[in-house]
Design a protein around this motif. Structure first.
Motif: not given
Length: 139
Positions: A44-65
């Motif tokens: 969703q974020n990547e397709s949005a016009e104003d892409e937001q940077e994800f937090s480290d926690v988000f990215m670490k959780t994504l990697t963990y999962t």
């Protein structure tokens, strides 16, 4: 001097399926389901016009999962959840079995002590074998 009732002193113990009150109405998610939710949010974020940077926690959780998820697609996740939902499992046990994917009844009871005495080894083994079969056909 304050007095406590027995209900105030209830020990939290997953082995006995004793959880704090705030978890009574909470639903459990499989690691695979959390991964899908995070991937959806990322898409969703990547397709949005104003892409937001994800937090480290988000990215670490994504990697963990991504690393620890056992099921890779919606159909298998749904099939496993439905299979487990048909059994008389506590929601904690359901999530633990699906997230850990023990291979034997003995391993399952060792990892999830609340299963001890509630299921015959043969029935539990059949359930675990069904889950392993579903896992093996997803690739």
């Amino acid at each position: 001097m304050a007095t406590h009732t027995n209900t105030d002193l209830t020990e939290e113990d997953a082995a006995d399926l004793q959880f704090p009150k705030e978890f009574e109405n909470a639903e459990t998610l499989l690691i695979s389901e959390v991964h899908m939710l995070l991937e959806h949010r990322k898409a969703q974020n990547e397709s949005a016009e104003d892409e937001q940077e994800f937090s480290d926690v988000f990215m670490k959780t994504l990697t963990y999962t991504d690393r620890f998820r056992k099921f890779k697609n919606k159909e298998v996740i749904s099939a496993v959840r439905n299979l487990l939902s048909q059994k008389k499992l506590h929601k904690f046990e359901l999530a633990a079995i699906a997230n850990l994917c023990p291979e034997t009844a003995e391993e399952a009871k060792s990892l999830i002590p609340s299963l001890e005495g509630r299921f015959e080894d043969e029935d539990l083994q059949a359930l675990l074998d069904d889950i392993q079969t579903k896992r093996s056909i997803q690739y």
